[in-house]
Design a protein around this motif. Structure first.
Motif, mmCIF file in Angstrom:
data_model
loop_
_atom_site.group_PDB
_atom_site.id
_atom_site.type_symbol
_atom_site.label_atom_id
_atom_site.label_comp_id
_atom_site.label_asym_id
_atom_site.label_seq_id
_atom_site.Cartn_x
_atom_site.Cartn_y
_atom_site.Cartn_z
ATOM 1 N N GLN A 42 0.833 -1.204 0.000
ATOM 2 C CA GLN A 42 0.000 0.000 0.000
ATOM 3 C C GLN A 42 0.869 1.256 0.000
ATOM 4 O O GLN A 42 0.597 2.214 -0.726
ATOM 5 N N ARG A 43 1.923 1.257 0.806
ATOM 6 C CA ARG A 43 2.836 2.406 0.837
ATOM 7 C C ARG A 43 3.461 2.649 -0.536
ATOM 8 O O ARG A 43 3.674 3.796 -0.951
ATOM 9 N N GLN A 44 3.731 1.581 -1.257
ATOM 10 C CA GLN A 44 4.362 1.694 -2.568
ATOM 11 C C GLN A 44 3.371 2.040 -3.679
ATOM 12 O O GLN A 44 3.761 2.194 -4.825
ATOM 13 N N GLY A 45 2.092 2.131 -3.334
ATOM 14 C CA GLY A 45 1.071 2.455 -4.314
ATOM 15 C C GLY A 45 0.565 1.273 -5.102
ATOM 16 O O GLY A 45 -0.125 1.435 -6.118
ATOM 17 N N LEU A 46 0.862 0.056 -4.634
ATOM 18 C CA LEU A 46 0.517 -1.161 -5.370
ATOM 19 C C LEU A 46 -0.721 -1.876 -4.826
ATOM 20 O O LEU A 46 -1.190 -2.826 -5.442
ATOM 21 N N TYR A 47 -1.248 -1.426 -3.687
ATOM 22 C CA TYR A 47 -2.338 -2.159 -3.047
ATOM 23 C C TYR A 47 -3.256 -1.173 -2.326
ATOM 24 O O TYR A 47 -3.246 -1.080 -1.109
ATOM 25 N N PRO A 48 -4.062 -0.430 -3.083
ATOM 26 C CA PRO A 48 -4.922 0.576 -2.458
ATOM 27 C C PRO A 48 -5.995 -0.070 -1.589
ATOM 28 O O PRO A 48 -6.407 -1.208 -1.840
ATOM 29 N N PRO A 49 -6.439 0.628 -0.554
ATOM 30 C CA PRO A 49 -7.493 0.076 0.290
ATOM 31 C C PRO A 49 -8.794 -0.072 -0.481
ATOM 32 O O PRO A 49 -9.054 0.695 -1.420
ATOM 33 N N PRO A 50 -9.616 -1.042 -0.123
ATOM 34 C CA PRO A 50 -10.896 -1.201 -0.809
ATOM 35 C C PRO A 50 -11.825 -0.026 -0.519
ATOM 36 O O PRO A 50 -11.622 0.714 0.456
#
Length: 320
Positions: A42-50
């Motif tokens: 998420q920090r890397q921009g690869l796994y945004p929160p739902p």
């Protein structure tokens, strides 16, 4: 309240608004938050929160219920709980569906309980509910030194299975102490050959994989007849070729799951199953949280650095 926000792929402590409970939700004053690989993504921009989830990282916390939303049943202000989250755990407070909270297991401290929700729900829903690991079978766990790995070792042994793990050699003694029957140094050994030798040529009945593409072909090679592979992480990439003929010959199955994006009702069912089937094992001392270290919330960046170095064993916690 204070929370960790992501700014230009960096973790920064900021003052933010306190959460308010929606219908069926409680607000929890956070005692500790678990750190997970998903937080790094998420920090890397690869796994945004739902959609609808808090924007801050953090998929599990422990704490004390401080507010109740409309229609909440089974929870009261002052209850000590462990919580499965869709996000928002790196904060002093978090709103969470009451059905995604668990009472503290007997014998576990409020702090250490934060090490349990994500790993317990992930391992139980995949290894037990989906893959049906049975007594006498062999479970192969990749990333044996991780929070998932250390929990899977203990749960596999509690179910009467033999457990094989891959991990760096420096972690092997600790993992064997947790119950691993065989620890394989993935930097120097072929885990397919080692697993086949350990099982007298049969292979692993269930494989829990956090690596993804890099291990896909070898996982199929290591699979026993009627075996089950579940992919829960993509640390080794997302695209790979698959020999379907070999999978057919094994009569094997391959699945991939993500806990975070599951519907609320699905998570509620998993949390209830964990409380019913796993919490008694923790209360009995058969399974226990494994905590590597706990750092102040303001040092979240250091927690991520520790996780990315992969030298830890078990969970890294953050303390607001």
């Amino acid at each position: 309240m204070h929370a960790i926000v992501i700014e230009h792929k960096q973790l920064v402590l900021r003052e933010v608004e306190d959460p308010k409970p929606g219908p069926g939700e409680v607000v929890v004053d956070v005692a500790a938050a678990g750190v997970n690989r998903a937080d790094i993504a998420q920090r890397q921009g690869l796994y945004p929160p739902p959609p609808g989830a808090a924007p801050y990282p953090g998929l599990e916390v422990s704490g004390v219920v401080s507010a109740l939303g409309i229609g909440v049943k089974g929870r009261r202000i002052g209850d000590e709980v462990a919580c499965l989250l869709a996000g928002g755990g790196y904060a002093e407070k978090v709103a969470v569906p009451a059905a995604h909270t668990l009472p503290l297991p007997q014998g576990v401290s409020l702090r250490d309980a934060a090490a349990l929700p994500e790993v317990a729900c992930t391992v139980w829903s995949n290894v037990v509910e989906r893959d049906g690991l049975r007594e006498g079978e062999t479970l192969l766990v990749h990333g044996g030194g991780s929070g998932i790995g250390t929990f899977a070792i203990q749960l596999g042994k509690a179910l009467g299975a033999s457990v094989v793990v891959t991990a760096r050699a420096a972690k092997h003694d600790r993992l064997r102490a947790l119950g691993a029957d065989l620890a394989i140094d993935y930097t120097a050994e072929d885990f397919v050959l080692a697993t086949k030798e350990f099982t007298a040529g049969v292979g692993a009945d269930v494989i829990l994989d956090i690596i993804g593409a890099k291990y896909l072909a070898d996982n199929v090679e290591a699979l026993a007849p009627n075996g089950r592979i579940t992919v829960i992480g993509l640390q080794g990439g997302r695209r790979a070729e698959l020999d379907l003929a070999l999978l057919l010959n094994r009569r094997g199955s391959l699945s991939a799951t993500s806990l975070r994006a599951r519907p609320r009702a699905d998570k509620s069912r998993i949390v209830a199953g964990v409380e019913r089937e796993v919490w008694p094992l923790i209360a009995a001392g058969t399974v226990a949280p494994v905590v590597h270290t706990a750092l102040p919330l303001a040092e979240a960046a250091e927690a991520h650095r520790l996780m990315e170095a992969s030298d830890h064993i078990g969970k890294i916690l953050l303390l607001p």
